[in-house]
Write a protein that holds these residues in place. Sequence first.
Motif, PDB file in Angstrom:
ATOM      1  N   ALA A   1       0.934  -0.876  -0.011  1.00 43.82           N
ATOM      2  CA  ALA A   1       0.089  -0.061  -0.003  1.00 43.82           C
ATOM      3  C   ALA A   1       0.848   0.793  -0.071  1.00 43.82           C
ATOM      4  O   ALA A   1       0.653   2.507  -0.826  1.00 43.82           O
ATOM      5  CB  ALA A   1      -1.032   0.417   1.104  1.00 43.82           C
ATOM      6  N   LEU A   2       2.183   0.908   0.848  1.00 46.81           N
ATOM      7  CA  LEU A   2       2.533   2.388   0.250  1.00 46.81           C
ATOM      8  C   LEU A   2       3.382   2.988  -0.763  1.00 46.81           C
ATOM      9  O   LEU A   2       3.552   3.791  -1.170  1.00 46.81           O
ATOM     10  CB  LEU A   2       4.448   2.379   1.818  1.00 46.81           C
ATOM     11  CG  LEU A   2       3.380   2.596   3.603  1.00 46.81           C
ATOM     12  CD1 LEU A   2       4.493   1.819   3.799  1.00 46.81           C
ATOM     13  CD2 LEU A   2       3.200   4.118   3.436  1.00 46.81           C
ATOM     14  N   TYR A   3       4.220   1.257  -1.212  1.00 50.85           N
ATOM     15  CA  TYR A   3       4.488   1.492  -2.702  1.00 50.85           C
ATOM     16  C   TYR A   3       3.072   2.907  -3.702  1.00 50.85           C
ATOM     17  O   TYR A   3       3.201   3.158  -4.437  1.00 50.85           O
ATOM     18  CB  TYR A   3       4.769   0.290  -3.545  1.00 50.85           C
ATOM     19  CG  TYR A   3       6.054  -0.262  -3.076  1.00 50.85           C
ATOM     20  CD1 TYR A   3       7.151   0.863  -2.874  1.00 50.85           C
ATOM     21  CD2 TYR A   3       6.483  -1.044  -2.204  1.00 50.85           C
ATOM     22  CE1 TYR A   3       8.940   0.065  -2.536  1.00 50.85           C
ATOM     23  CE2 TYR A   3       7.733  -1.819  -1.309  1.00 50.85           C
ATOM     24  CZ  TYR A   3       8.871  -0.934  -2.006  1.00 50.85           C
ATOM     25  OH  TYR A   3      10.021  -1.156  -1.561  1.00 50.85           O
ATOM     26  N   ALA A   4       1.833   1.743  -3.471  1.00 52.08           N
ATOM     27  CA  ALA A   4       0.921   1.768  -4.188  1.00 52.08           C
ATOM     28  C   ALA A   4       0.832   3.757  -3.895  1.00 52.08           C
ATOM     29  O   ALA A   4       0.714   4.381  -5.076  1.00 52.08           O
ATOM     30  CB  ALA A   4      -0.326   1.512  -3.650  1.00 52.08           C
ATOM     31  N   LEU A   5       0.521   4.489  -2.956  1.00 50.24           N
ATOM     32  CA  LEU A   5       0.349   6.035  -2.064  1.00 50.24           C
ATOM     33  C   LEU A   5       1.412   5.819  -3.304  1.00 50.24           C
ATOM     34  O   LEU A   5       1.443   6.999  -3.381  1.00 50.24           O
ATOM     35  CB  LEU A   5       0.232   5.742  -0.366  1.00 50.24           C
ATOM     36  CG  LEU A   5       0.197   7.250  -0.566  1.00 50.24           C
ATOM     37  CD1 LEU A   5      -0.964   8.053  -0.680  1.00 50.24           C
ATOM     38  CD2 LEU A   5       0.485   6.935   1.524  1.00 50.24           C
ATOM     39  N   GLY A   6       2.828   5.520  -3.338  1.00 50.82           N
ATOM     40  CA  GLY A   6       4.007   6.686  -3.450  1.00 50.82           C
ATOM     41  C   GLY A   6       3.908   6.995  -5.491  1.00 50.82           C
ATOM     42  O   GLY A   6       3.655   8.143  -6.341  1.00 50.82           O
TER      43      GLY A   6
ATOM     44  N   ALA B   1       4.663  19.552  -8.046  1.00 55.31           N
ATOM     45  CA  ALA B   1       4.965  18.787  -6.914  1.00 55.31           C
ATOM     46  C   ALA B   1       5.168  19.347  -5.208  1.00 55.31           C
ATOM     47  O   ALA B   1       4.618  18.928  -4.579  1.00 55.31           O
ATOM     48  CB  ALA B   1       6.302  18.313  -6.781  1.00 55.31           C
ATOM     49  N   LEU B   2       5.810  20.575  -5.196  1.00 55.16           N
ATOM     50  CA  LEU B   2       5.415  21.276  -4.715  1.00 55.16           C
ATOM     51  C   LEU B   2       3.497  21.698  -3.697  1.00 55.16           C
ATOM     52  O   LEU B   2       3.184  21.475  -2.674  1.00 55.16           O
ATOM     53  CB  LEU B   2       5.343  23.200  -4.550  1.00 55.16           C
ATOM     54  CG  LEU B   2       5.974  24.230  -2.854  1.00 55.16           C
ATOM     55  CD1 LEU B   2       6.572  23.584  -2.576  1.00 55.16           C
ATOM     56  CD2 LEU B   2       5.898  25.275  -4.270  1.00 55.16           C
ATOM     57  N   ILE B   3       2.919  21.308  -4.886  1.00 54.13           N
ATOM     58  CA  ILE B   3       1.221  21.440  -4.187  1.00 54.13           C
ATOM     59  C   ILE B   3       0.772  20.332  -3.381  1.00 54.13           C
ATOM     60  O   ILE B   3       0.933  20.637  -2.289  1.00 54.13           O
ATOM     61  CB  ILE B   3       0.062  21.899  -5.186  1.00 54.13           C
ATOM     62  CG1 ILE B   3       0.741  23.021  -5.574  1.00 54.13           C
ATOM     63  CG2 ILE B   3      -1.468  21.428  -5.241  1.00 54.13           C
ATOM     64  CD1 ILE B   3       0.100  22.913  -7.133  1.00 54.13           C
ATOM     65  N   VAL B   4       1.421  18.823  -3.898  1.00 59.93           N
ATOM     66  CA  VAL B   4       1.436  17.867  -3.634  1.00 59.93           C
ATOM     67  C   VAL B   4       1.704  17.387  -2.284  1.00 59.93           C
ATOM     68  O   VAL B   4       1.462  16.884  -1.309  1.00 59.93           O
ATOM     69  CB  VAL B   4       0.942  16.346  -4.639  1.00 59.93           C
ATOM     70  CG1 VAL B   4       1.081  14.991  -3.881  1.00 59.93           C
ATOM     71  CG2 VAL B   4       0.912  17.041  -5.897  1.00 59.93           C
ATOM     72  N   GLY B   5       3.303  18.136  -2.034  1.00 61.73           N
ATOM     73  CA  GLY B   5       3.680  17.838  -0.637  1.00 61.73           C
ATOM     74  C   GLY B   5       3.019  19.009   0.146  1.00 61.73           C
ATOM     75  O   GLY B   5       2.898  18.175   1.093  1.00 61.73           O
ATOM     76  N   VAL B   6       2.724  19.886  -0.030  1.00 62.48           N
ATOM     77  CA  VAL B   6       2.032  20.714   1.128  1.00 62.48           C
ATOM     78  C   VAL B   6       0.517  20.449   1.034  1.00 62.48           C
ATOM     79  O   VAL B   6       0.327  20.778   2.661  1.00 62.48           O
ATOM     80  CB  VAL B   6       1.997  22.417   0.430  1.00 62.48           C
ATOM     81  CG1 VAL B   6       1.010  23.039   1.203  1.00 62.48           C
ATOM     82  CG2 VAL B   6       3.039  22.788   0.622  1.00 62.48           C
ATOM     83  N   VAL B   7      -0.295  19.142   1.103  1.00 61.67           N
ATOM     84  CA  VAL B   7      -1.239  18.787   0.989  1.00 61.67           C
ATOM     85  C   VAL B   7      -1.058  18.015   1.752  1.00 61.67           C
ATOM     86  O   VAL B   7      -1.838  17.512   2.663  1.00 61.67           O
ATOM     87  CB  VAL B   7      -2.062  18.356  -0.338  1.00 61.67           C
ATOM     88  CG1 VAL B   7      -2.832  17.710  -0.117  1.00 61.67           C
ATOM     89  CG2 VAL B   7      -2.696  19.554  -1.162  1.00 61.67           C
ATOM     90  N   LEU B   8      -0.162  17.206   1.511  1.00 63.60           N
ATOM     91  CA  LEU B   8       0.367  16.068   2.377  1.00 63.60           C
ATOM     92  C   LEU B   8       0.739  16.578   3.593  1.00 63.60           C
ATOM     93  O   LEU B   8       0.720  16.440   4.910  1.00 63.60           O
ATOM     94  CB  LEU B   8       1.891  14.960   1.662  1.00 63.60           C
ATOM     95  CG  LEU B   8       1.496  13.968   0.608  1.00 63.60           C
ATOM     96  CD1 LEU B   8       2.818  13.383   0.028  1.00 63.60           C
ATOM     97  CD2 LEU B   8       0.228  13.378   0.513  1.00 63.60           C
ATOM     98  N   LEU B   9       1.497  17.964   3.777  1.00 61.56           N
ATOM     99  CA  LEU B   9       2.363  18.022   5.189  1.00 61.56           C
ATOM    100  C   LEU B   9       0.523  18.387   5.520  1.00 61.56           C
ATOM    101  O   LEU B   9       1.027  18.542   6.833  1.00 61.56           O
ATOM    102  CB  LEU B   9       3.009  19.219   4.577  1.00 61.56           C
ATOM    103  CG  LEU B   9       4.533  18.693   4.524  1.00 61.56           C
ATOM    104  CD1 LEU B   9       5.570  19.846   4.380  1.00 61.56           C
ATOM    105  CD2 LEU B   9       4.746  17.923   5.465  1.00 61.56           C
ATOM    106  N   ILE B  10      -0.401  19.224   4.961  1.00 60.21           N
ATOM    107  CA  ILE B  10      -1.512  19.508   5.858  1.00 60.21           C
ATOM    108  C   ILE B  10      -1.721  17.953   6.427  1.00 60.21           C
ATOM    109  O   ILE B  10      -2.687  17.944   7.715  1.00 60.21           O
ATOM    110  CB  ILE B  10      -2.346  20.390   5.050  1.00 60.21           C
ATOM    111  CG1 ILE B  10      -1.962  21.086   4.513  1.00 60.21           C
ATOM    112  CG2 ILE B  10      -3.590  20.509   5.611  1.00 60.21           C
ATOM    113  CD1 ILE B  10      -2.773  22.301   3.579  1.00 60.21           C
ATOM    114  N   ILE B  11      -2.429  17.258   5.887  1.00 59.67           N
ATOM    115  CA  ILE B  11      -3.293  15.932   6.161  1.00 59.67           C
ATOM    116  C   ILE B  11      -2.282  15.234   6.739  1.00 59.67           C
ATOM    117  O   ILE B  11      -3.415  15.324   7.931  1.00 59.67           O
ATOM    118  CB  ILE B  11      -2.931  14.984   4.869  1.00 59.67           C
ATOM    119  CG1 ILE B  11      -4.053  15.091   3.814  1.00 59.67           C
ATOM    120  CG2 ILE B  11      -3.439  13.433   5.685  1.00 59.67           C
ATOM    121  CD1 ILE B  11      -3.309  14.730   2.577  1.00 59.67           C
TER     122      ILE B  11
END
Length: 156
Positions: A80-85, A105-115
């Motif tokens: 599941a971690l590989y699939a998430l990546g 990439a920055l947008i996806v990273g920021v969304v992940l940090l918020i989560i």
Amino acid sequence: MSSSETSQGPAVPPDLGGSSLPPNDGSTPSRSIGELVAGVTERFSRLIRDELALAQLQAKQKVTKLGMGAGLLAAAGVLALYALGILLLAAVWGIAEALPLWLSALIVGVVLLIICAILALLGKKKMDASKEHVIDPKSGIANDIEAAKKGFASNE
């Protein structure tokens, strides 16, 4: 039926030290109460040992199945971690169709940090709530002993 069969007493099971129909004519010595109690005690001890052995076998089987299940869950988690990546990479590439790659990439990273921040705050809140539950086996044992004392006192 013969006269010797009509004078026989109640049947005592052979595993409790008797025969199916013990004679009452006195030709064979009857077992004393102490011998009967010893026989019952020995059989009870054997029963307890057998039950413990059965419980141990059942626990071993349960642990084996739990271990197998845990291993399968761990493998599923890794995949599941590989699939998430892969999915995150797809999100970056999808946003890169409209924006530059670095910005997507920055947008996806920021969304992940918020989560991650939201999940961390929820986890901390749950851990703080767990402090309300105090584990105190001493008071439980003391209450059990007090209840037993009251029970014995009421029977006297």
